[in-house]
Write an enzyme that holds these catalytic residues in place. Structure first.
Site, PDB file in Angstrom:
ATOM      1  N   ARG A 164      16.388  -8.682  41.263  1.00  0.00           N
ATOM      2  CA  ARG A 164      17.464  -7.693  41.253  1.00  0.00           C
ATOM      3  C   ARG A 164      17.382  -6.837  42.516  1.00  0.00           C
ATOM      4  O   ARG A 164      16.316  -6.313  42.849  1.00  0.00           O
ATOM      5  CB  ARG A 164      17.345  -6.808  40.010  1.00  0.00           C
ATOM      6  CG  ARG A 164      18.461  -5.773  39.865  1.00  0.00           C
ATOM      7  CD  ARG A 164      19.827  -6.418  39.716  1.00  0.00           C
ATOM      8  NE  ARG A 164      19.936  -7.212  38.506  1.00  0.00           N
ATOM      9  CZ  ARG A 164      20.447  -6.776  37.367  1.00  0.00           C
ATOM     10  NH1 ARG A 164      20.887  -5.534  37.271  1.00  0.00           N
ATOM     11  NH2 ARG A 164      20.522  -7.578  36.325  1.00  0.00           N
ATOM     12  N   GLY A 201      16.309  -0.218  34.782  1.00  0.00           N
ATOM     13  CA  GLY A 201      17.491   0.618  34.949  1.00  0.00           C
ATOM     14  C   GLY A 201      18.405   0.515  33.736  1.00  0.00           C
ATOM     15  O   GLY A 201      17.955   0.372  32.599  1.00  0.00           O
ATOM     16  N   GLN A 242       8.193   0.941  47.135  1.00  0.00           N
ATOM     17  CA  GLN A 242       6.806   1.316  46.857  1.00  0.00           C
ATOM     18  C   GLN A 242       6.621   1.828  45.434  1.00  0.00           C
ATOM     19  O   GLN A 242       5.625   1.517  44.771  1.00  0.00           O
ATOM     20  CB  GLN A 242       6.339   2.372  47.856  1.00  0.00           C
ATOM     21  CG  GLN A 242       4.849   2.706  47.712  1.00  0.00           C
ATOM     22  CD  GLN A 242       4.419   3.833  48.623  1.00  0.00           C
ATOM     23  OE1 GLN A 242       4.840   4.971  48.436  1.00  0.00           O
ATOM     24  NE2 GLN A 242       3.587   3.524  49.620  1.00  0.00           N
ATOM     25  N   MET A 266       0.831  -1.205   0.000  1.00  0.00           N
ATOM     26  CA  MET A 266       0.000   0.000   0.000  1.00  0.00           C
ATOM     27  C   MET A 266       0.869   1.260   0.000  1.00  0.00           C
ATOM     28  O   MET A 266       0.724   2.123  -0.847  1.00  0.00           O
ATOM     29  CB  MET A 266      -0.914   0.034   1.228  1.00  0.00           C
ATOM     30  CG  MET A 266      -1.867  -1.117   1.383  1.00  0.00           C
ATOM     31  SD  MET A 266      -2.974  -0.812   2.808  1.00  0.00           S
ATOM     32  CE  MET A 266      -3.516  -2.464   3.167  1.00  0.00           C
ATOM     33  N   THR A 267       1.754   1.360   0.991  1.00  0.00           N
ATOM     34  CA  THR A 267       2.479   2.603   1.254  1.00  0.00           C
ATOM     35  C   THR A 267       3.476   2.928   0.148  1.00  0.00           C
ATOM     36  O   THR A 267       4.179   2.060  -0.359  1.00  0.00           O
ATOM     37  CB  THR A 267       3.220   2.500   2.595  1.00  0.00           C
ATOM     38  OG1 THR A 267       2.291   2.168   3.618  1.00  0.00           O
ATOM     39  CG2 THR A 267       3.893   3.821   2.936  1.00  0.00           C
ATOM     40  N   GLU A 278      -7.475  -6.008  10.317  1.00  0.00           N
ATOM     41  CA  GLU A 278      -6.053  -5.689  10.382  1.00  0.00           C
ATOM     42  C   GLU A 278      -5.717  -4.952  11.677  1.00  0.00           C
ATOM     43  O   GLU A 278      -4.723  -5.251  12.341  1.00  0.00           O
ATOM     44  CB  GLU A 278      -5.645  -4.833   9.181  1.00  0.00           C
ATOM     45  CG  GLU A 278      -4.187  -4.390   9.235  1.00  0.00           C
ATOM     46  CD  GLU A 278      -3.783  -3.504   8.059  1.00  0.00           C
ATOM     47  OE1 GLU A 278      -2.698  -2.900   8.130  1.00  0.00           O
ATOM     48  OE2 GLU A 278      -4.565  -3.416   7.076  1.00  0.00           O
TER      49      GLU A 278
END
Length: 384
Positions: A275, A346, A286, A130-131, A249
């Site tokens: 970890r 991290g 928290q 398409m594109t 789609e």
């Protein structure tokens, strides 16, 4: 960890038995090779044949054309398990969820008999083009033409960002067969173009920031001749066909987004549990627990919505704006979850050796392909 811990209402015992087959295939034939395929930038053709032998390709294709004649939920299971394993969903889903449906819905009997059995078996890899350079989501702006010359069309133009572009044996080409008619969408058709046609050329395998194993290519057409019988459905109805198939789609993309977000979440919970920082597991802070609790709630909502959308689609009731809303919400939520999960990793999250880094990169495109988030908002907004 698997998706078994997610309560679902869209599936029955037959669906879940099929899921075990898909999971076995992914563990045996996909997972051990993903790093190599990502480096090569392509999934080998023999993998498609193996997937076909397991019944993973085009499950909805009627038995008369070599398929299993199942409902779309089986397609969804293949996508969920593939994404949760970490790869190849894009190429398989394009063939099963998108291309196959165009042929089933609009193909002539001869076209169905010729191509569908090989799509089911994996002998034939397909793409939909398409594109074009410079058009993006504006399908009405496409410039590729297919003009009649006797009993053939002569195709000229180019396409870009085409999934399965390097490996496709058959391309569903969106092009203009009438360059004079207005509005322009009325002159759009879909042609079936075999990759061995003279004048067809593949460009480079494009260098993406994610989904490294999925070949994505430029395609070029220079005086490519295909018989008039290769027109899919009626000439000039291509845009109508595209609009009719987009809900499935976009639901397919939503499914992939949800499953990949769940995988990222599950991996992150395990990572933060094992970890340590400042003498205790990261999960004990928290901020970590609150962040993950918020993501868990969003995932719970996402699975419930996905089951609702799957049931509506299988009942023939999912509207275009509902498909757009599913694609919008799940892709945007996927990105939020991916980004927050990477943050909780991290520095490790920035390393490609960790699954979250690869998943984060791969997820970025879901807010773009199948129609950008901005286009989805426009489509939903028009129905307000």
């Amino acid at each position: 960890m698997s998706l078994d811990h997610i309560p679902r209402v869209a599936y029955n015992k037959d669906h879940e038995a099929f899921r075990q087959t898909v999971r076995l295939f992914m563990a045996r034939e996909i997972a051990p090779h993903q790093a190599k395929w990502a480096e090569q930038g392509v999934v080998p053709h023999d993998v498609w044949v193996k997937a076909g032998a397991f019944g993973l390709l085009c499950p909805t294709v009627p038995e008369a054309y070599g398929g299993l004649g199942l409902d779309f939920r089986y397609n969804a299971i293949v996508s969920e398990e593939s994404v949760y394993t970490g790869g190849v969903a894009t190429g398989f889903a394009l063939q099963s969820d998108i291309v196959a449906n165009y042929l089933v819905q609009y193909g002539s009997e001869a076209q169905k008999q010729r191509w569908l059995p090989k799509m089911v078996s994996g002998e034939l890899v397909t793409a939909i083009a398409m594109t074009e350079p410079g058009t993006g989501s504006d399908l009405q702006g496409m410039r590729t033409t297919a003009l009649k010359d006797g009993d053939h069309y002569v195709i000229n133009g180019s396409k870009t960002y085409i999934t399965n572009g390097q490996t496709a044996d058959l391309i569903l080409l969106c092009c203009r067969t009438d360059v004079e008619i207005e509005p322009r969408w009325k002159g759009m058709s879909i042609l079936l173009v075999e990759a061995d046609r003279e004048g067809f050329q593949r460009g480079r395998n494009l260098d993406k920031i994610g989904q490294d194993e999925a070949d994505t290519s430029e395609l070029f057409f220079h005086d490519v001749r295909v018989p008039l019988s290769n027109c899919l459905g009626q000439e000039g109805q291509g845009f109508v066909y595209l609009m009719s198939e987009l809900p499935q789609e976009r639901l397919s993309i939503a499914i992939q987004a949800q499953a990949s977000a769940q995988k990222a979440f599950d991996d992150t919970v395990e990572f933060t549990r094992t970890r340590n920082a400042f003498g205790k597991p990261i999960l004990d802070f928290q901020n970590t627990r609150f962040t993950l609790a918020d993501l868990k709630a969003k995932l719970q909502i996402g699975w419930a919505h996905l089951d609702w959308a799957l049931n509506r689609h299988c009942a023939g009731e999912l509207t275009p704006e509902e498909g757009a809303a599913a694609k919008l919400w799940h892709s945007e939520t996927q990105w939020e979850i991916m980004d927050k999960c990477l943050q909780l990793h991290g520095g490790a999250g920035y390393m490609n050796e960790y699954p979250i880094a690869r998943a984060w990169r791969a997820s970025r495109v879901t807010r773009i392909f199948g129609g950008t988030s901005e286009i989805m908002k426009e489509l939903i907004g028009r129905k307000l």
